[in-house]
Design an enzyme around this catalytic site. Sequence first.
Site, PDB file in Angstrom:
ATOM      1  N   ARG A 219      -6.955   4.251  18.743  1.00 58.28           N
ATOM      2  CA  ARG A 219      -5.556   4.657  18.657  1.00 58.28           C
ATOM      3  C   ARG A 219      -4.974   4.866  20.044  1.00 58.28           C
ATOM      4  O   ARG A 219      -5.633   5.439  20.916  1.00 58.28           O
ATOM      5  CB  ARG A 219      -5.427   5.955  17.852  1.00 58.28           C
ATOM      6  CG  ARG A 219      -5.689   5.772  16.377  1.00 58.28           C
ATOM      7  CD  ARG A 219      -5.807   7.108  15.649  1.00 58.28           C
ATOM      8  NE  ARG A 219      -5.833   6.914  14.218  1.00 58.28           N
ATOM      9  CZ  ARG A 219      -6.919   6.581  13.522  1.00 58.28           C
ATOM     10  NH1 ARG A 219      -8.069   6.422  14.161  1.00 58.28           N
ATOM     11  NH2 ARG A 219      -6.867   6.416  12.221  1.00 58.28           N
TER      12      ARG A 219
ATOM     13  N   LYS B 142       0.841  -1.201   0.000  1.00 53.57           N
ATOM     14  CA  LYS B 142       0.000   0.000   0.000  1.00 53.57           C
ATOM     15  C   LYS B 142       0.878   1.254   0.000  1.00 53.57           C
ATOM     16  O   LYS B 142       1.805   1.367   0.801  1.00 53.57           O
ATOM     17  CB  LYS B 142      -0.930   0.001   1.213  1.00 53.57           C
ATOM     18  CG  LYS B 142      -1.971  -1.121   1.159  1.00 53.57           C
ATOM     19  CD  LYS B 142      -2.933  -1.062   2.321  1.00 53.57           C
ATOM     20  CE  LYS B 142      -3.984  -2.171   2.214  1.00 53.57           C
ATOM     21  NZ  LYS B 142      -4.937  -2.132   3.345  1.00 53.57           N
TER      22      LYS B 142
ATOM     23  N   ASP C 254      15.030  34.539  -0.634  1.00 56.28           N
ATOM     24  CA  ASP C 254      14.616  34.003   0.655  1.00 56.28           C
ATOM     25  C   ASP C 254      15.580  32.936   1.159  1.00 56.28           C
ATOM     26  O   ASP C 254      15.901  32.873   2.342  1.00 56.28           O
ATOM     27  CB  ASP C 254      13.208  33.430   0.549  1.00 56.28           C
ATOM     28  CG  ASP C 254      12.731  32.826   1.860  1.00 56.28           C
ATOM     29  OD1 ASP C 254      12.598  33.577   2.843  1.00 56.28           O
ATOM     30  OD2 ASP C 254      12.511  31.603   1.897  1.00 56.28           O
TER      31      ASP C 254
END
Length: 636
Positions: free
Chosen positions: A319, A215, A606
């Site tokens: 979880r 997956k 930057d």
Amino acid sequence: MAARPVSRMLQRVLRSSVRSCSSGAPVTQHRPGEPSQTAVEELSRRRQFLREHAAPFSAFLTDSFGRQHSYLRISLTEKCNLRCQYCMPEEGVPLTPKADLLTTEEILTLARLFVKEGVDKIRLTGGEPLIRPDVVDIVAQLHRLEGLRTIGITTNGINLARLLPQLQKAGLSAINISLDTLVPAKFEFIVRRKGFHKVMEGIHKAIELGYSPVKVNCVVMRGLNEDELLDFVALTEGLPLDVRFIEYMPFDGNKWNFKKMVSYKEMLDTLRQQWPELEKLPEEESSTAKAFKVPGFRGQVSFITSMSEHFCGTCNRLRITADGNLKVCLFGNSEVSLRDHLRAGASEEELLQIIGAAVGRKKRQHAGMFSIAQMKNRPMILIELLLMLQDSPPAIPSISSQDPFRVQGIGHRVSFSNQMATLWKGCRGPRTSLLAQRWLGSGPPQRHCSSRLDSDTNPKCLSAVSRAPATPSGPPPTSDQLTHVDAEGRAAMVDVGGKPDTERVAVASAVVLLGPVAFKLVQKNQLKKGDALVVAQLAGVQAAKQTSQLIPLCHHVALSHVEVQLELDSTRHAVGIQASCRARGPTGVEMEALTAAAVAALTLYDMCKAVSRDIVLGEIKLISKTGGQRGDFHRT
């Protein structure tokens, strides 16, 4: 109360012929050489016994809506070697002190308790679970739990190729690998770290060891990687992959914006345009994924529709965070500390009462995407991770002379590859062979540790043979009217509805004078912020695609190709930037080319401003344009 699935009970039966069966079913020990028919009859007899004596599913893991939670996800660590933009802030997150994290024994104690109550699948997550030193031992210990059917892991893939043989031997049965782009430099941009090739090695190793499907999790973000959907699907033609497109979800620190989310239906429409024959696959009741397959392809694709079409009604997941908190909903902000009760000496029965109370409070569904975005919740990194990688990007071993894109080096550093330029041409069709053969073809993928090219190569970072050079055609027609102002002097967008579609190409340029110190650091790729040329190139490509959102009266243009090239000029201590854009439509693309060049220049500033602010951006100009009623333009 629903009966425990027979398959879980059978798992205990089939574990080992030398283990006695705790279900009470009679056991016959098979001797070597006995007829296989005996084993068949024994198995059939015991199946019947288990059907008649199936134990009820645990009341502690069944919520008030009848959902049975048989799937537990355990976070092994909060640490990660990446800074994925959708997962955590760039500066990282405050980590829990080590003493407050679950120990290995506490993890196994809780796992045993949940499995005893009916959990038959455990997935190890993070942070990045494979950076935990004892991860192989944890898998081996979990594998010994009677009744546990599946042990999975979700990883960024950095350490997977090295650890997977040991993990497989320990009992790992399922793998999810996070990968949000097939473009190495874009990968580095998304995860704020290097390491594309290590993920590819991990995917290859998983296929090599027989995992099927492997997956691959891809978080789809508008303006960043939604243009790669077809490339990901094309990988499934010859590989046993389940590419899972995940809707972008809000968590603390990831600056979630509804406009960044690409919905499942929009993704599916994109795929059906390329593969109208795409067929829906059957799915399990508790599945989070909507699965599809292109007929004839070896793998499949899935969609995780957490935002647009939630699957709360069949949710069977719980979880445990790395610090021992039980979360009954990924998007909920309520948690209960199992760690504290465990360390306070709570008995097994007391722990079950606490778990049961938390599960019983689980709501029917989450609050919805807009409410979730406003809800205080952990950053994804502190719950579990979808992840990706680290370490250096690969050097591409060979470049076909027929490819108009060629990479040339700057003595001591290299910036990009022709593969990236090719991938950025746009999604006009699948490119399985380029990606699958390069990274996942026969034999292990080649590893590249050097980022240098020979010192006698042409001192250019990125250059390309012009694909569509503008041809001078004399001075273009001019007008004494401003097209973006109406008769009363107010700003107005031009109506291009009546204009014919023509092929439009524009090239613009810019120059950034860095000064000797910053130039040397860029040349040697020694800036603390990372590879300035790679980031600037990516920023330019992204800016071209966002021009209509930055310049108010610009039309949105569906670009078919964007290319940004950077060239180091050691005599001026400067970087030259050239951006080209192509599209077919009723309006030109010079604004897109100019925006790409300008934003690439700003990004270089930057990246280098910590070294020096005496940096000059200049010479932003249109080089050429072709197509349109006003004729072609070429700056001489």
